[in-house]
Write a protein that holds these residues in place. Sequence first.
Motif, PDB file in Angstrom:
ATOM      1  N   ARG A 174       0.823  -1.198   0.000  1.00  0.00           N
ATOM      2  CA  ARG A 174       0.000   0.000   0.000  1.00  0.00           C
ATOM      3  C   ARG A 174       0.861   1.253   0.000  1.00  0.00           C
ATOM      4  N   CYS A 203      -5.318  -0.510  -6.656  1.00  0.00           N
ATOM      5  CA  CYS A 203      -6.542   0.273  -6.556  1.00  0.00           C
ATOM      6  C   CYS A 203      -6.866   0.703  -5.130  1.00  0.00           C
ATOM      7  N   ILE A 251      -8.408  -3.088   0.241  1.00  0.00           N
ATOM      8  CA  ILE A 251      -9.452  -2.968   1.242  1.00  0.00           C
ATOM      9  C   ILE A 251      -9.337  -1.664   2.019  1.00  0.00           C
ATOM     10  N   PHE A 252      -8.312  -0.891   1.773  1.00  0.00           N
ATOM     11  CA  PHE A 252      -8.112   0.319   2.568  1.00  0.00           C
ATOM     12  C   PHE A 252      -8.567   1.545   1.790  1.00  0.00           C
ATOM     13  N   ASN A 253      -9.856   1.739   1.790  1.00  0.00           N
ATOM     14  CA  ASN A 253     -10.383   2.909   1.093  1.00  0.00           C
ATOM     15  C   ASN A 253     -10.584   4.006   2.120  1.00  0.00           C
ATOM     16  N   GLN A 265      -5.346   5.737  -3.654  1.00  0.00           N
ATOM     17  CA  GLN A 265      -6.198   4.696  -4.245  1.00  0.00           C
ATOM     18  C   GLN A 265      -5.637   4.260  -5.591  1.00  0.00           C
ATOM     19  N   GLU A 325      -0.952  13.761 -12.154  1.00  0.00           N
ATOM     20  CA  GLU A 325      -1.234  14.398 -10.873  1.00  0.00           C
ATOM     21  C   GLU A 325      -0.560  13.586  -9.781  1.00  0.00           C
ATOM     22  N   LEU A 326      -0.128  14.246  -8.765  1.00  0.00           N
ATOM     23  CA  LEU A 326       0.517  13.489  -7.693  1.00  0.00           C
ATOM     24  C   LEU A 326      -0.545  12.708  -6.933  1.00  0.00           C
ATOM     25  N   TYR A 385      -0.455  -4.723 -13.738  1.00  0.00           N
ATOM     26  CA  TYR A 385      -1.098  -4.833 -12.434  1.00  0.00           C
ATOM     27  C   TYR A 385      -1.162  -6.295 -12.056  1.00  0.00           C
ATOM     28  N   ILE A 423      -4.539   6.159   2.361  1.00  0.00           N
ATOM     29  CA  ILE A 423      -3.945   5.354   1.299  1.00  0.00           C
ATOM     30  C   ILE A 423      -4.289   5.949  -0.066  1.00  0.00           C
ATOM     31  N   VAL A 455     -13.760   4.061  -6.217  1.00  0.00           N
ATOM     32  CA  VAL A 455     -12.591   3.479  -6.852  1.00  0.00           C
ATOM     33  C   VAL A 455     -12.762   3.567  -8.356  1.00  0.00           C
ATOM     34  N   ASP A 492      -1.237   4.178  -9.680  1.00  0.00           N
ATOM     35  CA  ASP A 492      -1.259   4.813 -10.999  1.00  0.00           C
ATOM     36  C   ASP A 492      -1.641   6.293 -10.907  1.00  0.00           C
ATOM     37  N   ARG A 493      -2.001   6.742  -9.715  1.00  0.00           N
ATOM     38  CA  ARG A 493      -2.185   8.178  -9.512  1.00  0.00           C
ATOM     39  C   ARG A 493      -0.841   8.898  -9.441  1.00  0.00           C
ATOM     40  N   HIS A 533      -4.461  11.858 -15.876  1.00  0.00           N
ATOM     41  CA  HIS A 533      -4.691  11.714 -14.453  1.00  0.00           C
ATOM     42  C   HIS A 533      -3.428  11.254 -13.736  1.00  0.00           C
ATOM     43  N   LYS A 534      -2.619  10.454 -14.421  1.00  0.00           N
ATOM     44  CA  LYS A 534      -1.462   9.863 -13.768  1.00  0.00           C
ATOM     45  C   LYS A 534      -0.415  10.910 -13.401  1.00  0.00           C
TER      46      LYS A 534
END
Lengths: 400, 194, 180
Positions: free
Chosen positions: B105, B136, B139-141, B147, C166-167, B158, B145, C155, B150-151, C163-164
């Motif tokens: 995570r 993604c 379980i820790f939404n 999410q 962005e931090l 994956y 964390i 989600v 890939d952000r 989008h990627k």
Amino acid sequence: MGVTEQGLLERDKDTMTLNMGPQHPSTHGVFRVILEMDGEIVRTAEPDIGFLHTGIEKTAENKRYVHCIPMTDRLDYLSPPQNNLAFCLTVERLLGLQELPARADYLRVIMCELGRIGSHLVWLGTHALDIGAMTVFLYAWREREMILDLNEMISGVRMMTSYIRIGGVAQDATPQWLDGVRKFVDHVPAKIDEYESLLTNNPIWLDRTRGIGTMTKEEAMNWSMSGPVLRAAGLDWDWRKKRPYSRYDDFKFDVPTQDHGDIYDRYLVRVEEMRQSREIIKQALDNLPDGPYKIEDNKVSLPPRETLHTSMESLIHHFKLVSDGVKVPRGSAYVPTEGARGEVGFYIVSDGSNTPYRMKLRAPSFMGIPGMCKMMEGAFIADVVAIIGSIDIVMGEVDR
Amino acid sequence: MGLMDEAVDNIETEIDNLKLNAKEALDQLGAEFSGAVYDSILTTKLGKVVGWAQKNALWPATFGLACCAIEMMAMANSRWDAARFGAEVFRASPRQADLMIVSGRVSQKMAPVLKRIYNQMPEPKWVIAMGACSSCGGIFNNYAIVQGVDRVVPVDVYVPGCPPGPEALLYGVIKLQEKILKEAGSEKARQRVA
Amino acid sequence: MTNEAIKEQLEATFGSAITHSEMTSHGELILHVALEQFLAVMEDLKQNKDFDYLSQITGVDYLEQDREPRFDVVYELYSLTKDRHIRIHVGLPEDEPTIPSVYHLWRGADFPERELYDMFGFTVTGHPNMKRLIMPEGWEGHPLLKDYPLTVEEVAFSFNPDHKSELIKTQEDVKADPWA
């Protein structure tokens, strides 16, 4: 103290600031420590944690009790059954369950002690690797894979078993599994001797561990160290003996202690603990009682699957438990248990609903970090890695 | 009848002769066969050859975050033996690595660190998001964390699971190798090194 | 000295500062102590009653239970040499949650007290290094307060390359908790 990002660039000091982590192979996760160095000697060590903060305590307040069990696995991910057990014991105390079926307790004990051996094997492998002994790492993982296979056999997952549930265990042990455990029990003593033959009298190992990271009994108590660190400092304290839970008083085992409280003594204590755990598993296998593997109170544990088609009552209980969960009476409880790295316990406050109002983990690694950083002060830079390894921190339970 | 038979006989003799000739030729070729390969010239893009080499020597960064890191270590060990796929050389310094396995995570506090480590890795580089949490959030939404990693960094493969077993991670590595080979020589691969 | 004796002695010394006490069947003594006398009780426990080990400090926010005072801080103390177990509850008011540090008594209080500040926003007076422990510096809010949102996020599997870059999402982007 008070080292900032700017401080890394200051040149008008006598000391040098060295950043270690959070991405460092020897910090056993994402631990960061900022060292103030005078030559090769560490003057101060300032820990920085939180890089793995998962918000488990907050999330648990929004999950039902049963849903919290998989999250406890992911706290101390090296010995998950012990976290499951600590959580379930606390919930059971709140529920007022005095006694579980003997078979459930014995299966819990077997899983926990397998978890302890598995955890100590990872500790031994990585600790030795940090100090430079690569072979032990490969050997220790070989035996750990056997434990992971046993986990997979009984729960379907290699690591995060979630096997221990409120009121018992998830499912009964199969004869094949018990045979597998017995094979492991017969197999492992020779292997522990093998690790010892590589390390215990190895002059390099002795030089790197003896008299380093020393902590006296009084210091260790004052700094809230627990588990093997406390026992290596000479205090005979083990929750399995002092407040026996899950029928640990049925088993004969020793609590190994040492006197010097240095890294070498912690090593000796943990290796001996593996042997004692093996003894406990062996006794549990030999005396494994027959009978139910969970309590038969259907308000707490699910009724047997096959009765759902014939009994209306079972169906209702099943539906209520799955859709609504266990309702736990108001109150708060804390049950200390002996995990692989020390005292593990959950302080749970219940408001009478089906979710915990507050769940707090007492994590031995979290409580151990200030003391660990104190050990680093005055040590050589090369010993920092050895000291971190000897406390056996798991960042999952430090940051929670 | 006579004419037809004669023609068939002639053809059969011709075929036998051809077979004999071919065998002789083949024997001759066989004698020089090994030498022939070494002397021959293949035409391909250099990028394809480089991609083929890169695929077979992935160097992951030692970047263990949480539970998945333990399974990542298991993958490198003798039972699962990632060396079979050329991906066992874990590098402690991101500057020597070209594969980042985000094993666990990613918290809000770790995300900037992760980004920095990613930036420190030289191109070309790839990322495997190992496990549900880094794919993604798992379980820790919650507030703590990120999410999905890939952000923060672009992800190539994956690997699902909580934690994925070493065999699943190996499968992810193999998929990544296929991807590298497929991309080799293409415009996308060129942009990576440009 | 039994739990009973400890309880009687403390009640004799501190009188009404011990607002509530109970003994469990598991050998624990649970005391609720008033904030004014809290430090004196802790010093007495350490110096005269041999409580040499601080196991943990927990904060509890009773916002949803509508209780006075709003906060509780729970100390788990053992005497490892004499095999005793005591739990101290201290109530903290909502408007000014301040508690004296016990760092000078048990060094182990270092991290848990910083955690109290980080997660609940309590001011711990007398702690040598009072700053955020787990959350990044500059984080707004204290996550374990009951009025802090859990921040459940929808989600979305991100294939969007923009989008990627962005931090991470900022605090303003955070939607209100749909579970609340």
